[in-house]
Write a protein that holds these residues in place. Structure first.
Motif, short mmCIF file in Angstrom:
data_model
loop_
_atom_site.label_atom_id
_atom_site.label_comp_id
_atom_site.label_asym_id
_atom_site.label_seq_id
_atom_site.Cartn_x
_atom_site.Cartn_y
_atom_site.Cartn_z
N UNK A 43 1.22 -1.23 -0.06
CA UNK A 43 0.11 0.15 0.29
C UNK A 43 1.28 1.41 -0.04
N UNK A 44 2.06 1.23 1.15
CA UNK A 44 3.11 3.05 1.24
C UNK A 44 3.91 2.96 -0.42
N UNK A 45 4.01 1.60 -1.08
CA UNK A 45 5.18 2.37 -1.95
C UNK A 45 4.20 2.22 -3.08
N UNK A 46 2.69 2.63 -3.07
CA UNK A 46 1.59 3.02 -3.86
C UNK A 46 1.41 4.36 -3.78
N UNK A 47 1.68 4.70 -2.85
CA UNK A 47 1.52 6.41 -2.37
C UNK A 47 0.54 6.77 -2.11
N UNK A 48 0.35 5.53 -1.08
CA UNK A 48 -1.73 5.82 0.00
C UNK A 48 -0.99 5.12 1.12
N UNK A 49 -2.22 5.52 2.71
CA UNK A 49 -1.84 5.36 3.71
C UNK A 49 -2.48 4.02 4.53
N UNK A 50 -1.63 3.51 4.53
CA UNK A 50 -1.97 2.03 5.34
C UNK A 50 -2.32 1.83 6.44
N UNK A 51 -3.24 1.01 7.31
CA UNK A 51 -3.93 1.13 8.05
C UNK A 51 -3.66 -0.81 8.47
N UNK A 52 -2.65 -0.63 9.06
CA UNK A 52 -1.88 -2.39 10.06
C UNK A 52 -3.69 -2.45 10.48
N UNK A 53 -3.55 -4.29 10.10
CA UNK A 53 -5.15 -4.45 10.94
C UNK A 53 -4.50 -5.43 11.04
N UNK A 54 -4.78 -6.13 13.26
CA UNK A 54 -4.81 -7.10 13.89
C UNK A 54 -2.88 -7.71 13.69
N UNK A 55 -2.98 -9.30 14.68
CA UNK A 55 -1.39 -9.55 14.65
C UNK A 55 -1.10 -9.85 13.62
N UNK A 56 0.15 -10.11 13.55
CA UNK A 56 1.01 -10.95 11.92
C UNK A 56 0.29 -12.32 11.96
#
Length: 416
Positions: A43-56
């Protein structure tokens, strides 16, 4: 307005949403993309703001497909839908509901975020059904976004018809098992829009859309295939027709050589005998299988197709939606050997019916047949004309920017 995208954490699912997210962002709207923590870079490499969801650990096995090509061997045609043969649709729908249940584990995180950020609109990948529930809890409008043919909508329609015809009880509906655990904690009752969206954004050409009685917005799929530095040779005019061989980013295409029984080395040898420049974007295993690379062959790990295809005279691929979109956008004739995963034969048939390419059965593929098919594709002007016709159809479809005011209006009408 605030717009939240919820995306299944796979490269082939992130790429289709990027142009629409850009269009909304460029129109002044706030955009966030909810995704697994280990897929944030997509997401971030496309210039967009990411919201990490949940645990890994949640959906970790899914995310691993993005970085471990060895896992592609586990993919099969279980989700492929042949609408001409409806004999096994019940089993397929039950299987599809189990796939849709994978994303349920991130629902609490989605609800928490929608309650705190308060999006006006949630646009969700068709595999991310919990996002519709989170939108309802947060009072947002919500739209489903397709990345391919609407197999889910088609199967759901068959299921509803079948259940109604035999007077089945609600508990007999596979959707009950899928949705009950998501709805009960929030005091919600089931509605079809929580499975299929208040409306659906469809990037597929009209000639490829299934007959599903839902509210659809057609959208031109602008090719986005990731970001990278562009090698200088890509920008140079090729001395001979440039041909791209790609197996996609989704994984299933990479089984082509094993399934067909034709090795990558044999394909390279056959194409190299022609007066062309072959650019093969393949994995390390294929590259390492070539002992001596012919002078007119380039073996590269990956170049985004929206950079490469403008210089190509033909593309050879497995029928994936991302490659199809890029080929159409850049008027490139197509040679398709469908690898069944979702709706690849529909893409292949549409290309063939449009006169924009040729289709070869992957189970009957030979190096000689591929060489002859590619020769025909390059020498017969009608394929270039067909590619131009597909491009005109694509241009006549509303762009992501055209959809922004429509989404604004629908959001105002549907949010709570």
């Amino acid at each position: 307005m605030r717009v939240l995208f919820a995306v299944f954490p796979a490269t082939a699912h992130v790429h289709p949403i990027v142009p629409l997210a850009w269009a909304l962002q460029n129109a002044g709207h706030e955009v966030r993309v909810a995704i697994h923590p280990d897929a944030v870079d997509l997401v971030t490499s496309a210039g967009l703001a990411a919201v990490p969801l949940g645990s890994r650990d949640k959906l970790a096995s899914v995310v691993e497909f993005n970085t471990n090509p060895d896992l592609t061997d586990s993919l099969d045609d279980a989700l492929f839908l042949d609408t001409a043969d409806t004999s096994g649709w019940e089993e397929q729908w039950e299987r599809m509901c189990k796939v849709l249940s994978l994303y349920r584990q991130v629902l609490p995180d989605l609800v928490d975020f929608t309650r705190s950020w308060k999006p006006d609109l949630v646009v969700w990948d068709q595999f991310c059904v919990p996002a519709a529930v989170a939108a309802r809890v947060g009072g947002a409008a919500q739209a489903r976004m397709l990345w391919g043919r609407d197999n889910i909508g088609w199967l759901r329609a068959r299921s509803r018809e079948h259940l109604a015809a035999r007077g089945a009880q609600p508990l007999e509906d596979p959707v009950h098992a899928l949705m009950e655990g998501m709805l009960t904690p929030y005091g919600l009752e089931y509605e079809e829009e929580l499975l299929l969206g208040q409306w659906t954004i469809d990037p597929m050409p009209k000639g490829m859309q299934l007959p599903v009685d839902l509210s659809f917005l057609s959208m031109r799929r602008i090719p986005f295939n990731g970001t990278a530095s562009v090698p200088s040779w890509v920008n140079e005019r090729p001395e001979r027709p440039r041909v791209c061989l790609t197996l996609g980013v989704g994984g299933r295409g990479r089984q082509l050589f094993r399934q067909s029984g034709v090795s990558f080395a044999e394909v390279v040898e056959a194409v190299a005998e022609l007066d062309v420049e072959l650019v093969a974007t393949v994995g390390a295993a294929q590259r390492n299988s070539i002992a001596a690379v012919p002078d007119n062959v380039r073996l590269v790990e990956y170049i985004p197709l929206n950079y490469l295809l403008p210089t190509c005279s033909a593309v050879i691929y497995h029928g994936g939606g991302g490659t199809f979109a890029a080929a159409v956008a850049h008027r490139v004739p197509q040679l398709i050997t469908p690898m069944l995963f979702w709706g690849e034969t529909t893409i292949a048939q549409h290309v063939a019916d449009s006169g924009a390419g040729l289709v070869m059965d992957s189970n009957r593929l030979t190096a000689d047949a591929l060489q002859k098919g590619l020769t025909r594709l390059l020498e017969d002007q009608s394929f270039q004309d067909g590619a131009a016709a597909l491009h005109r159809e694509w241009e006549e479809t509303p762009s992501p920017a055209d959809l922004v005011p429509v989404l604004e209006e629908l959001t105002a009408r549907h949010r709570r």
